[in-house]
Design an enzyme around this catalytic site. Sequence first.
Site, short mmCIF file in Angstrom:
data_model
loop_
_atom_site.label_atom_id
_atom_site.label_comp_id
_atom_site.label_asym_id
_atom_site.label_seq_id
_atom_site.Cartn_x
_atom_site.Cartn_y
_atom_site.Cartn_z
N PHE A 93 43.23 70.09 24.72
CA PHE A 93 44.51 69.88 24.54
C PHE A 93 45.45 70.68 25.82
O PHE A 93 44.90 71.66 26.12
CB PHE A 93 44.82 70.72 23.34
CG PHE A 93 46.40 70.85 23.08
CD1 PHE A 93 47.04 70.12 22.78
CD2 PHE A 93 46.93 72.08 22.78
CE1 PHE A 93 48.33 70.03 22.44
CE2 PHE A 93 48.19 72.27 22.51
CZ PHE A 93 48.91 71.11 22.10
N PHE A 117 46.77 65.28 24.14
CA PHE A 117 45.28 65.60 23.46
C PHE A 117 44.13 64.52 23.82
O PHE A 117 44.51 63.39 23.51
CB PHE A 117 45.25 65.80 22.14
CG PHE A 117 44.16 66.33 21.31
CD1 PHE A 117 43.94 67.68 21.27
CD2 PHE A 117 43.29 65.52 20.86
CE1 PHE A 117 42.72 68.13 20.87
CE2 PHE A 117 41.95 65.93 20.30
CZ PHE A 117 41.67 67.44 20.20
N GLN A 125 48.96 67.28 13.24
CA GLN A 125 49.52 66.53 14.39
C GLN A 125 49.04 65.07 14.16
O GLN A 125 49.89 64.14 14.72
CB GLN A 125 48.89 66.95 15.59
CG GLN A 125 49.11 68.34 15.86
CD GLN A 125 47.96 69.31 15.46
OE1 GLN A 125 47.29 69.09 14.63
NE2 GLN A 125 47.95 70.39 16.41
N GLN A 126 47.98 64.49 13.47
CA GLN A 126 47.55 63.39 13.45
C GLN A 126 48.59 62.34 12.50
O GLN A 126 48.34 61.22 12.44
CB GLN A 126 46.13 63.15 12.87
CG GLN A 126 45.14 63.80 13.85
CD GLN A 126 45.19 62.94 15.21
OE1 GLN A 126 46.12 62.53 15.69
NE2 GLN A 126 43.91 62.77 15.31
N ASN A 131 53.96 70.81 7.76
CA ASN A 131 55.17 71.67 7.94
C ASN A 131 56.18 70.65 7.55
O ASN A 131 56.15 69.70 7.01
CB ASN A 131 55.17 72.06 9.50
CG ASN A 131 55.38 70.78 10.80
OD1 ASN A 131 55.90 69.80 9.90
ND2 ASN A 131 54.81 71.14 11.81
N THR A 133 54.92 74.63 5.52
CA THR A 133 55.44 75.70 6.17
C THR A 133 56.95 75.33 6.94
O THR A 133 57.16 74.16 7.07
CB THR A 133 54.33 76.09 7.37
OG1 THR A 133 54.19 74.73 8.23
CG2 THR A 133 53.23 76.52 6.95
N GLY A 140 58.67 76.94 9.41
CA GLY A 140 59.01 77.59 10.51
C GLY A 140 59.50 78.98 10.52
O GLY A 140 59.00 79.91 9.62
N GLY A 200 59.84 80.47 6.83
CA GLY A 200 58.66 80.71 6.04
C GLY A 200 58.05 79.88 5.45
O GLY A 200 57.50 78.62 6.31
N ASP A 226 47.56 76.94 12.22
CA ASP A 226 45.89 77.06 11.92
C ASP A 226 45.75 78.44 11.38
O ASP A 226 44.92 78.36 10.20
CB ASP A 226 45.17 76.76 13.19
CG ASP A 226 45.60 75.46 13.72
OD1 ASP A 226 45.79 74.44 12.80
OD2 ASP A 226 45.27 75.40 14.88
#
Length: 323
Positions: free
Chosen positions: A102, A116, A171-172, A194, A222, A224, A227, A256
């Site tokens: 990455f 990536f 990300q995928q 997220n 998530t 950012g 919270g 992660d």
Amino acid sequence: MPILVAGSIASDHLMHFPGKFSEQLMAEHLHKVSLSFLVDELDIRRGGVGPNICYAMGQLGGSPVLIGAVGADFDDYRSWLVSHGVDCDHVLVSATRHTARFVCTTDTEMNQIGSFYAGAMGESADIEIAPIWDATGAHLAVISAYDPAAMVKHSAECREKGLRFVADPSQQITRMDGPELLQLIEGAALLFTNDYEKQLLESKTGLSSDEIDARVGVRVTTLGSEGVEIVGDDVETVRVPVAKERSKTDPTGVGDAFRGGFLTARDWGLSWQRAAEVGSLLATMVLEIVGTQEYSVEKDEFTARLAESYGDDCAAEVLPHLS
């Protein structure tokens, strides 16, 4: 109990651009972007979604089992992970390809541009989950971002075998199409995204938020700096703010770490709220450093920071589980 974590295994080449990407991009010319950013820092670190989650679990005394594909250049990385509590016995070693890589540049506003290289990760679809589940006595499989074909295959295998699993497309989502994403998330006990990924997932699948929620047990989103939000049929909506930070250095691997902390705390039997608080503190600890596995959990300091962010009751509940 052991938790299987399938995900990318990679080295991270992290660079810092001392400016703002937004000031270099011209809206009328975005169809033919050709830019080179002169960076002032380069750090080469261990990374990949799978090891990052496993490392977080290991720091909390969990029993993570890493699943993924690597090259023959993995030996040093393997030793590092094993020394930090990660079972690497079931990692597939490619005979022909290098471990994934990455490359990411971060600007002064914490925006990122990354690339990536998959490498050996392309062989991940050759891995079967069920034999590793049986061999380790696992009770949960986390399917995180790596080869899309492997992600879909692992999800189908878990449904077929009745194995409890977590869908974490991360990300995928940008690479997978709607039908693939539906195959991945269908029947997941937990779905991690997220906020942006949540909206992209809805757009690609053509489903509403409620329709996606109906296909999974619990959705963890998530947000950012806002919270995290947790919703589910049998879960009263939970919102937890981010943990108090000492500094902002690099956001790589923050999500992660959150997942590793969250899943470990749930494995301890803690509530959804407490699990999110543990995960949020680990995420903040990663935000404060360069690299995704350069932090350590010290019992006294960790519980003190939990108390600072979430109160003494939180710290008292977590303390007995820390080694």
